[in-house]
Design an enzyme around this catalytic site. Sequence first.
Site, mmCIF file in Angstrom:
data_model
loop_
_atom_site.group_PDB
_atom_site.id
_atom_site.type_symbol
_atom_site.label_atom_id
_atom_site.label_comp_id
_atom_site.label_asym_id
_atom_site.label_seq_id
_atom_site.Cartn_x
_atom_site.Cartn_y
_atom_site.Cartn_z
ATOM 1 N N ARG A 72 6.590 1.358 -2.972
ATOM 2 C CA ARG A 72 6.737 1.674 -1.557
ATOM 3 C C ARG A 72 5.359 1.675 -0.906
ATOM 4 O O ARG A 72 4.365 2.077 -1.509
ATOM 5 C CB ARG A 72 7.394 3.045 -1.352
ATOM 6 C CG ARG A 72 8.815 3.112 -1.868
ATOM 7 C CD ARG A 72 9.749 2.319 -0.953
ATOM 8 N NE ARG A 72 11.119 2.355 -1.408
ATOM 9 C CZ ARG A 72 11.750 1.317 -1.942
ATOM 10 N NH1 ARG A 72 11.126 0.169 -2.100
ATOM 11 N NH2 ARG A 72 13.004 1.419 -2.311
ATOM 12 N N HIS A 120 7.499 -8.771 0.081
ATOM 13 C CA HIS A 120 8.440 -7.684 -0.196
ATOM 14 C C HIS A 120 9.684 -8.190 -0.940
ATOM 15 O O HIS A 120 10.820 -7.895 -0.567
ATOM 16 C CB HIS A 120 8.853 -6.966 1.087
ATOM 17 C CG HIS A 120 9.392 -5.585 0.829
ATOM 18 N ND1 HIS A 120 9.209 -4.558 1.699
ATOM 19 C CD2 HIS A 120 10.111 -5.072 -0.194
ATOM 20 C CE1 HIS A 120 9.798 -3.471 1.226
ATOM 21 N NE2 HIS A 120 10.352 -3.770 0.080
#
Length: 157
Positions: A72, A120
């Site tokens: 994250r 991502h």
Amino acid sequence: LASNGFKVSGWSNARKEIENIESYTKKELKLFLNKAKILICLLPLTEETKGILNIDLFEELPDQSCLINVARGAHLKENDLKLALESGKLKTAFLDVFDVEPLPKDSWIWQHKSIQITPHIASVTNPASVVNQLAENYLRFKDNKELKFKVDLNKLY
């Protein structure tokens, strides 16, 4: 990684018994970091892990280490990363996630020669690998049995 000849270590709240992986407990973070030439962050994001990738942590790594963050964005203090790269503590960083996404066009990260950015996609679920888990949990649900792979709401992961 271990099957490809890498010496692999892991750090978590409790010691794990995983073949070919050396495990370190929460209290052994410094010992774990002192041996980690390549640090891959896969941690869940909790209040305890938010900002964990910071200058204090980087200082415990061997010089010229590599950081890979595929967990994250909020784990990483981006200005601390910049300091670690400029000092030579970190040689390079591979970043798949950012605190602000999409990464702002004016972020210094885009231009830094020692940073590689991925879009991502650190993990793509293969439907064939999860269909058995889903089917098993569906049957367990129908039989009023406890489900597997549940999120622990106390741990937040």
